[in-house]
Design an enzyme around this catalytic site. Sequence first.
Site, PDB file in Angstrom:
ATOM      1  N   ASP A  11       1.668  18.997  12.582  1.00  0.00           N
ATOM      2  CA  ASP A  11       2.106  20.245  11.952  1.00  0.00           C
ATOM      3  C   ASP A  11       3.627  20.307  11.831  1.00  0.00           C
ATOM      4  O   ASP A  11       4.165  20.674  10.781  1.00  0.00           O
ATOM      5  CB  ASP A  11       1.600  21.453  12.752  1.00  0.00           C
ATOM      6  N   GLU A  48       5.896  23.949  21.519  1.00  0.00           N
ATOM      7  CA  GLU A  48       4.498  24.414  21.449  1.00  0.00           C
ATOM      8  C   GLU A  48       3.770  24.079  22.761  1.00  0.00           C
ATOM      9  O   GLU A  48       3.022  24.886  23.294  1.00  0.00           O
ATOM     10  CB  GLU A  48       3.827  23.746  20.244  1.00  0.00           C
ATOM     11  N   THR A  69      -6.841  13.723  14.770  1.00  0.00           N
ATOM     12  CA  THR A  69      -6.499  12.303  14.949  1.00  0.00           C
ATOM     13  C   THR A  69      -5.067  12.145  15.470  1.00  0.00           C
ATOM     14  O   THR A  69      -4.735  11.118  16.043  1.00  0.00           O
ATOM     15  CB  THR A  69      -6.609  11.549  13.603  1.00  0.00           C
ATOM     16  N   TYR A 107      -8.983  23.335  22.408  1.00  0.00           N
ATOM     17  CA  TYR A 107      -8.162  22.256  21.851  1.00  0.00           C
ATOM     18  C   TYR A 107      -7.729  21.298  22.968  1.00  0.00           C
ATOM     19  O   TYR A 107      -7.893  20.090  22.869  1.00  0.00           O
ATOM     20  CB  TYR A 107      -6.932  22.859  21.164  1.00  0.00           C
ATOM     21  N   SER A 138       2.815  28.681  13.603  1.00  0.00           N
ATOM     22  CA  SER A 138       3.654  28.493  14.801  1.00  0.00           C
ATOM     23  C   SER A 138       4.598  27.304  14.614  1.00  0.00           C
ATOM     24  O   SER A 138       5.777  27.388  14.952  1.00  0.00           O
ATOM     25  CB  SER A 138       2.798  28.351  16.063  1.00  0.00           C
TER      26      SER A 138
HETATM   27  C1  GAF Z   1      -3.626  21.780  15.235  1.00  0.00           C
HETATM   28  C2  GAF Z   1      -2.587  20.927  15.984  1.00  0.00           C
HETATM   29  F1  GAF Z   1      -1.426  21.625  16.131  1.00  0.00           F
HETATM   30  C3  GAF Z   1      -2.323  19.616  15.294  1.00  0.00           C
HETATM   31  O1  GAF Z   1      -1.462  18.817  16.080  1.00  0.00           O
HETATM   32  C4  GAF Z   1      -3.633  18.872  14.991  1.00  0.00           C
HETATM   33  O2  GAF Z   1      -4.147  18.265  16.147  1.00  0.00           O
HETATM   34  C5  GAF Z   1      -4.653  19.803  14.348  1.00  0.00           C
HETATM   35  O3  GAF Z   1      -4.814  21.010  15.071  1.00  0.00           O
HETATM   36  C6  GAF Z   1      -6.001  19.145  14.228  1.00  0.00           C
HETATM   37  O4  GAF Z   1      -5.912  18.050  13.399  1.00  0.00           O
HETATM   38  O5  GAF Z   1      -3.129  22.171  14.000  1.00  0.00           O
END
Ligand code: GAF
Length: 386
Positions: free
Chosen positions: A172, A160, A37, A222, A128
């Site tokens: 994160d 990142e 999200t 992703y 990371s």
């Molecule tokens: C990874 C990403 F780094 C986060 O930003 C987030 O999108 C997550 O996946 C999924 O919720 O950890």
Amino acid sequence: MQSPIVQKLVSGYQEIFSTKPLLFRSPGRVNIIGEHTDYNNGFVLPAAINKAVYVAVEKRQDDQIVLYSIDFKDKFEGHLSEVRRSDKHWANYILGVVAQFLKRGHKPGGFNLVIDGDVPLGAGLSSSAAVECATAYALNELFALGIGKKDLALMAQKAEHEFAGVLCGIMDQFASVFGKKDHVIKLDCRSLDYEYVPLKLEGYKILLLNTNVKHSLASSEYNTRRQQCEEGVAMIGKHHPEVKSLRDATMEMVNQYVKVNEVIYRRCKYVVEENTRLLEGCEDLKKGDINALGAKMFRTHDGLSKEYEVSCPELDYLVGSVRSNPNVLGARMMGGGFGGCTINLVRETAIEELVKELSAAYSKEMNKELTPYIAQIEQGTSEEKI
Ligand code: GAF
């Protein structure tokens, strides 16, 4: 009393450089609910945990950057005037952060940095981000650059994007920097406003189960998910120009304008529902109704597995195995997906037995080892005394 990891890091540093460094720590994270999200401008509910990355750092008299990873037993040497992606994967997370300082016009000098930690790699616990945030925080302190914590998290996120190629959201890095002991962070990823919510689990604990499937596919998939969400926004935006992200979209809009593309529809449906689920789940937590929160975690898993398609057989197996266990209130895959850990809310007194049973079953069915961790919720990035 220093932890063994800090002792190892400091003595490792002194073996190489013979001086006394400063020490910084930045933790990994869990996320209770609200997955995928963040880059859709929605909400997340993460917390920093008792597994962290540590960096021992010191200024140099010249403009050299000298890095050493205790884990990889590997050294990197470079110069501040030519910071670029290297062929050393581990060093890129650090160099990516240095590049952000330079891009913003800050002038760190040369430095020595030795890194170690106990956040398992590729387990979905944000190792990371922990490296990036430890580096950003350390350089900001070392060179007295005066950058605020939100900006440090944003710089770590950019590192990142640009040096690891993962177009991640802010969750994160924000969780690593802003973590608060025994609290989760309700973060609005659009405004970066946040609220600390006490995590009162009353006899339950957060059990992480590492599938030991490294999520190496994750970066490309992703970025694809992120792109698919943007496609959905574009389809809705033609009719509702005010919709700039899935945060602004409703299920009615998704049903009306996105159904023509079945894949994009499933992606958008999951995200819009997950955002609502998180807001309701956070209210459950505030009311102390962790049963209701747990039930939502199972629904999140189903959405991630079937609609967003970021799970894998091992994660599905683990969640399926605890679904009807009365000692488990909720479970789901956590983080980016395609491997890594499940997060489980488990009755404290039942953890030992559950881990024993599941480990045996998992190794029989999946031919892999299961690694359990009990996550405690800790403070975010900090300077540590040596
Ligand atoms: C990874 C990403 F780094 C986060 O930003 C987030 O999108 C997550 O996946 C999924 O919720 O950890």
